[in-house]
Motif scaffolding. Structure first.
Motif, PDB file in Angstrom:
ATOM      1  N   PRO A 276       0.829  -1.213   0.000  1.00 47.65           N
ATOM      2  CA  PRO A 276       0.000   0.000   0.000  1.00 47.65           C
ATOM      3  C   PRO A 276       0.858   1.255   0.000  1.00 47.65           C
ATOM      4  CG  PRO A 276       0.180  -0.843   2.215  1.00 47.65           C
ATOM      5  CD  PRO A 276       0.931  -1.821   1.338  1.00 47.65           C
ATOM      6  N   LEU A 277       0.209   2.386  -0.188  1.00 47.03           N
ATOM      7  CA  LEU A 277       0.878   3.668  -0.024  1.00 47.03           C
ATOM      8  C   LEU A 277       1.096   3.961   1.454  1.00 47.03           C
ATOM      9  CD1 LEU A 277      -1.172   5.779  -2.585  1.00 47.03           C
ATOM     10  CD2 LEU A 277       1.160   4.968  -2.898  1.00 47.03           C
ATOM     11  N   VAL A 278       2.112   4.750   1.734  1.00 47.78           N
ATOM     12  CA  VAL A 278       2.373   5.176   3.109  1.00 47.78           C
ATOM     13  C   VAL A 278       1.201   6.042   3.587  1.00 47.78           C
ATOM     14  CG1 VAL A 278       3.927   6.502   4.593  1.00 47.78           C
ATOM     15  CG2 VAL A 278       4.860   5.066   2.770  1.00 47.78           C
ATOM     16  N   ALA A 279       0.754   5.781   4.787  1.00 48.17           N
ATOM     17  CA  ALA A 279      -0.401   6.511   5.320  1.00 48.17           C
ATOM     18  C   ALA A 279      -0.065   7.965   5.632  1.00 48.17           C
ATOM     19  CB  ALA A 279      -0.903   5.817   6.584  1.00 48.17           C
ATOM     20  N   ASP A 280      -1.087   8.796   5.583  1.00 52.04           N
ATOM     21  CA  ASP A 280      -1.013  10.185   6.048  1.00 52.04           C
ATOM     22  C   ASP A 280      -0.022  11.035   5.270  1.00 52.04           C
ATOM     23  OD1 ASP A 280      -2.903   9.597   8.060  1.00 52.04           O
ATOM     24  OD2 ASP A 280      -1.316   8.851   9.370  1.00 52.04           O
ATOM     25  N   ARG A 281       0.061  10.789   3.964  1.00 52.28           N
ATOM     26  CA  ARG A 281       0.869  11.652   3.096  1.00 52.28           C
ATOM     27  C   ARG A 281      -0.079  12.486   2.231  1.00 52.28           C
ATOM     28  NH1 ARG A 281       6.624  10.776   3.903  1.00 52.28           N
ATOM     29  NH2 ARG A 281       7.021  11.023   1.689  1.00 52.28           N
ATOM     30  N   ALA A 282       0.480  13.480   1.559  1.00 48.21           N
ATOM     31  CA  ALA A 282      -0.317  14.287   0.640  1.00 48.21           C
ATOM     32  C   ALA A 282      -0.880  13.417  -0.478  1.00 48.21           C
ATOM     33  CB  ALA A 282       0.541  15.407   0.056  1.00 48.21           C
ATOM     34  N   ALA A 283      -1.996  13.837  -1.042  1.00 49.72           N
ATOM     35  CA  ALA A 283      -2.698  13.012  -2.028  1.00 49.72           C
ATOM     36  C   ALA A 283      -1.875  12.756  -3.285  1.00 49.72           C
ATOM     37  CB  ALA A 283      -4.020  13.673  -2.402  1.00 49.72           C
ATOM     38  N   ASP A 284      -0.922  13.650  -3.584  1.00 49.40           N
ATOM     39  CA  ASP A 284      -0.124  13.467  -4.795  1.00 49.40           C
ATOM     40  C   ASP A 284       1.237  12.833  -4.510  1.00 49.40           C
ATOM     41  OD1 ASP A 284       0.859  15.673  -3.469  1.00 49.40           O
ATOM     42  OD2 ASP A 284       0.892  17.005  -5.218  1.00 49.40           O
ATOM     43  N   ASP A 285       1.440  12.323  -3.302  1.00 49.14           N
ATOM     44  CA  ASP A 285       2.702  11.668  -2.942  1.00 49.14           C
ATOM     45  C   ASP A 285       2.498  10.156  -2.982  1.00 49.14           C
ATOM     46  OD1 ASP A 285       5.459  12.541  -1.207  1.00 49.14           O
ATOM     47  OD2 ASP A 285       4.793  10.468  -1.044  1.00 49.14           O
ATOM     48  N   LEU A 286       3.331   9.459  -3.755  1.00 50.64           N
ATOM     49  CA  LEU A 286       3.135   8.031  -3.982  1.00 50.64           C
ATOM     50  C   LEU A 286       4.192   7.172  -3.283  1.00 50.64           C
ATOM     51  CD1 LEU A 286       2.116   8.040  -7.763  1.00 50.64           C
ATOM     52  CD2 LEU A 286       0.675   8.251  -5.737  1.00 50.64           C
ATOM     53  N   ALA A 287       4.613   7.582  -2.095  1.00 53.50           N
ATOM     54  CA  ALA A 287       5.544   6.768  -1.314  1.00 53.50           C
ATOM     55  C   ALA A 287       4.878   5.446  -0.943  1.00 53.50           C
ATOM     56  CB  ALA A 287       5.963   7.519  -0.052  1.00 53.50           C
ATOM     57  N   LEU A 288       5.633   4.353  -1.048  1.00 53.93           N
ATOM     58  CA  LEU A 288       5.087   3.007  -0.844  1.00 53.93           C
ATOM     59  C   LEU A 288       5.559   2.401   0.473  1.00 53.93           C
ATOM     60  CD1 LEU A 288       5.634   1.778  -4.485  1.00 53.93           C
ATOM     61  CD2 LEU A 288       3.409   1.884  -3.340  1.00 53.93           C
ATOM     62  N   ASP A 289       4.648   1.739   1.162  1.00 51.58           N
ATOM     63  CA  ASP A 289       4.929   1.015   2.397  1.00 51.58           C
ATOM     64  C   ASP A 289       5.153  -0.449   2.022  1.00 51.58           C
ATOM     65  OD1 ASP A 289       5.180   0.134   4.961  1.00 51.58           O
ATOM     66  OD2 ASP A 289       3.099   0.508   5.551  1.00 51.58           O
ATOM     67  N   TYR A 326      10.665  14.743 -18.735  1.00 45.79           N
ATOM     68  CA  TYR A 326      11.628  13.666 -18.502  1.00 45.79           C
ATOM     69  C   TYR A 326      11.037  12.580 -17.620  1.00 45.79           C
ATOM     70  CZ  TYR A 326      15.874  11.231 -17.062  1.00 45.79           C
ATOM     71  OH  TYR A 326      16.825  10.255 -16.804  1.00 45.79           O
ATOM     72  N   VAL A 327      10.384  12.962 -16.545  1.00 50.31           N
ATOM     73  CA  VAL A 327       9.831  11.951 -15.638  1.00 50.31           C
ATOM     74  C   VAL A 327       8.647  11.236 -16.283  1.00 50.31           C
ATOM     75  CG1 VAL A 327       8.872  11.525 -13.344  1.00 50.31           C
ATOM     76  CG2 VAL A 327      10.703  13.189 -13.637  1.00 50.31           C
ATOM     77  N   GLU A 328       7.882  11.941 -17.122  1.00 50.62           N
ATOM     78  CA  GLU A 328       6.832  11.255 -17.890  1.00 50.62           C
ATOM     79  C   GLU A 328       7.444  10.142 -18.741  1.00 50.62           C
ATOM     80  OE1 GLU A 328       3.315  14.587 -18.577  1.00 50.62           O
ATOM     81  OE2 GLU A 328       4.948  14.431 -20.022  1.00 50.62           O
ATOM     82  N   PHE A 329       8.601  10.422 -19.339  1.00 53.39           N
ATOM     83  CA  PHE A 329       9.255   9.404 -20.160  1.00 53.39           C
ATOM     84  C   PHE A 329       9.752   8.232 -19.333  1.00 53.39           C
ATOM     85  CE2 PHE A 329      13.436   7.849 -21.703  1.00 53.39           C
ATOM     86  CZ  PHE A 329      12.941   7.014 -22.707  1.00 53.39           C
ATOM     87  N   ILE A 330      10.486   8.495 -18.253  1.00 53.00           N
ATOM     88  CA  ILE A 330      11.102   7.389 -17.522  1.00 53.00           C
ATOM     89  C   ILE A 330      10.064   6.518 -16.827  1.00 53.00           C
ATOM     90  CG2 ILE A 330      13.223   8.712 -17.230  1.00 53.00           C
ATOM     91  CD1 ILE A 330      12.598   9.085 -14.318  1.00 53.00           C
ATOM     92  N   GLU A 353       2.157   2.881 -13.259  1.00 52.73           N
ATOM     93  CA  GLU A 353       2.433   3.873 -14.300  1.00 52.73           C
ATOM     94  C   GLU A 353       1.309   4.896 -14.382  1.00 52.73           C
ATOM     95  OE1 GLU A 353       3.082   2.023 -18.058  1.00 52.73           O
ATOM     96  OE2 GLU A 353       4.761   0.792 -17.345  1.00 52.73           O
ATOM     97  N   ALA A 354       0.075   4.411 -14.323  1.00 55.95           N
ATOM     98  CA  ALA A 354      -1.080   5.301 -14.418  1.00 55.95           C
ATOM     99  C   ALA A 354      -1.154   6.264 -13.245  1.00 55.95           C
ATOM    100  CB  ALA A 354      -2.366   4.479 -14.516  1.00 55.95           C
ATOM    101  N   ASN A 355      -0.858   5.778 -12.058  1.00 49.71           N
ATOM    102  CA  ASN A 355      -0.902   6.646 -10.889  1.00 49.71           C
ATOM    103  C   ASN A 355       0.189   7.701 -10.927  1.00 49.71           C
ATOM    104  OD1 ASN A 355      -2.935   5.819  -8.524  1.00 49.71           O
ATOM    105  ND2 ASN A 355      -2.400   3.995  -9.696  1.00 49.71           N
ATOM    106  N   VAL A 356       1.386   7.331 -11.387  1.00 48.96           N
ATOM    107  CA  VAL A 356       2.453   8.316 -11.531  1.00 48.96           C
ATOM    108  C   VAL A 356       2.076   9.355 -12.595  1.00 48.96           C
ATOM    109  CG1 VAL A 356       4.855   8.664 -12.217  1.00 48.96           C
ATOM    110  CG2 VAL A 356       4.244   6.735 -10.743  1.00 48.96           C
ATOM    111  N   LEU A 360       1.798  13.424 -12.363  1.00 49.88           N
ATOM    112  CA  LEU A 360       2.577  14.287 -13.278  1.00 49.88           C
ATOM    113  C   LEU A 360       1.685  15.243 -14.061  1.00 49.88           C
ATOM    114  CD1 LEU A 360       5.216  11.737 -14.563  1.00 49.88           C
ATOM    115  CD2 LEU A 360       5.701  13.837 -13.292  1.00 49.88           C
ATOM    116  N   ALA A 361       0.458  14.827 -14.334  1.00 43.37           N
ATOM    117  CA  ALA A 361      -0.462  15.699 -15.060  1.00 43.37           C
ATOM    118  C   ALA A 361      -0.743  16.991 -14.293  1.00 43.37           C
ATOM    119  CB  ALA A 361      -1.767  14.965 -15.343  1.00 43.37           C
ATOM    120  N   THR A 362      -0.509  16.952 -12.964  1.00 39.84           N
ATOM    121  CA  THR A 362      -0.775  18.132 -12.134  1.00 39.84           C
ATOM    122  C   THR A 362       0.495  18.946 -11.855  1.00 39.84           C
ATOM    123  OG1 THR A 362      -0.412  17.032  -9.989  1.00 39.84           O
ATOM    124  CG2 THR A 362      -2.586  16.804 -11.002  1.00 39.84           C
ATOM    125  N   VAL A 363       1.662  18.430 -12.240  1.00 38.78           N
ATOM    126  CA  VAL A 363       2.926  19.129 -11.989  1.00 38.78           C
ATOM    127  C   VAL A 363       3.054  20.305 -12.945  1.00 38.78           C
ATOM    128  CG1 VAL A 363       5.440  18.915 -12.143  1.00 38.78           C
ATOM    129  CG2 VAL A 363       4.095  17.134 -11.006  1.00 38.78           C
TER     130      VAL A 363
END
Length: 364
Positions: A276-289, A326-330, A353-356, A360-363
């Motif tokens: 899962p994602l790490v709890a209690d992070r911002a909605a656009d942060d995709l850190a993984l637990d 660049y990050v969209e590409f990688i 990939e879709a979640n990243v 990125l669409a909001t960056v």
């Protein structure tokens, strides 16, 4: 990919409309190759730094991106995850590569490259197993469990013929020789992932908090290449390193449940897919637990996920557009295939990939 996190509807909502937006992104300048490269209108220089584990992937990504976008120059310094985050936070680079996500203390501060009152986000772009590499006279195969591995690297076990190692390897001829355990001397996300694994799976032995800094004495070497070189050129050595850079060194099998499991990119990807994602992070942060305690032998729990750490809004909008491209590409299927071919890593799932791409669409 299990992206359950309380309070995360924003990511899901953005991802829901991604079918069109991600395709559009992949059809832009970044995806052009060959003769189409001249059609790219992107220009400028990007500077990044951080994870040495993902350096091989970064160099492959940079080469491919610059061919498709010949007006862009990208520099990446494999200074270690800690150094990369520090440089990015201070405004010395446009993005960081890190094998550990931003800590709460880092997120509480300011980011010099980001627009005022905005923050940075962690976007997973690279998945790889961490290999326990060894070079021991007369030993080609090695089984290890978490408790024994923790005792070796904490200094509680010092000889290769220790009873705990012998019990796990009854058919091996283990020498009565001192164990030379090599750790990262620099602040390293690989170390943080390694210590996180040991802390979760051998908590009675490894009592230190997961950290970029190795918590015990012993032989240190700088960077992934430094650890690999030390194990390769030493005697009766053991270390840990991104598996893509293990080369011809022997690698240990880890006990997962009741089985000894060799690393594979696929087994590493399986663990990430169930985390899962790490709890209690911002909605656009995709850190993984990451699920270190798995007992499924199809999964290899000693895995690292490297993040592209970027601003969600850049003070310099032009730099923001370059970073975004660049990050969209990688993180795209094309970029992940480049990394898999050149660094032997596990491609991200289409869901990740879709979640990243949604973030990125909001960056900007």
């Amino acid at each position: 990919m299990n992206f359950k996190r309380f309070g995360r509807p924003a990511v899901i909502a953005i991802a829901a409309g991604l079918a069109l937006s991600s395709c559009a992104a992949n059809e832009g300048d970044v995806a052009t190759t060959g003769d189409e490269a001249s059609a790219s209108t992107l220009t400028g220089t990007l500077n990044g730094a951080g994870s040495s584990a993902m350096d091989a992937a970064q160099q492959a990504w940079i080469a491919a991106f610059q061919i498709a976008n010949n007006g862009v120059t990208i520099n990446y310094e494999p200074s270690g995850s800690g150094g990369g985050r520090e440089a990015f936070i201070a405004g010395g680079t446009d993005f960081a590569g890190s094998d550990s996500y931003l800590g709460d203390d880092e997120l509480a501060g300011t980011f010099a490259s980001c627009a005022p009152d905005t923050k940075a986000v962690d976007l997973p772009v690279y998945i790889s197993p961490i290999a326990v590499i060894f070079n021991v006279e007369g030993v080609d195969e090695l089984n290890i469990d978490a408790d024994t591995l923790a005792k070796i690297f904490s200094g509680a076990i010092t000889s290769w013929d220790d009873a705990a190692i012998v019990a796990l390897n009854p058919d091996a001829t283990l020498p009565a020789a001192t164990i030379n355990a090599v750790h990262r001397s620099d602040d390293s996300g690989t170390t943080k992932n390694f210590s996180d694994y040991l802390g979760q799976t051998a908590p009675s032995v490894w009592t230190e908090e997961a950290s970029d800094t190795f918590p015990f004495d012993g032989e240190g070497a700088k960077g992934t290449s430094g650890v690999v070189d030390a194990v390769t050129n030493g005697t009766n050595m053991i270390g840990y390193a991104d598996a893509s850079q293990a080369g011809d060194l022997s690698t240990a099998k880890l006990m997962v449940g009741t089985d000894f499991v060799a690393y594979t990119p696929e087994a590493a990807a399986e663990v990430v897919a169930g985390s899962p994602l790490v709890a209690d992070r911002a909605a656009d942060d995709l850190a993984l637990d990451l699920n270190r305690k798995t007992t499924n032998p199809a999964e290899y729990p000693l895995v690292l996920v490297s993040y592209a750490i970027v601003c969600n809004e850049y003070a310099d909008a032009a730099q923001g557009e370059l970073v975004k491209a660049y990050v969209e590409f990688i993180s795209s299927a094309e970029g992940q295939a480049v990394a898999a071919e050149n660094a032997g890593v596990a491609p991200m799932t289409s869901e990740l990939e879709a979640n990243v791409a949604a973030v990125l669409a909001t960056v900007k």
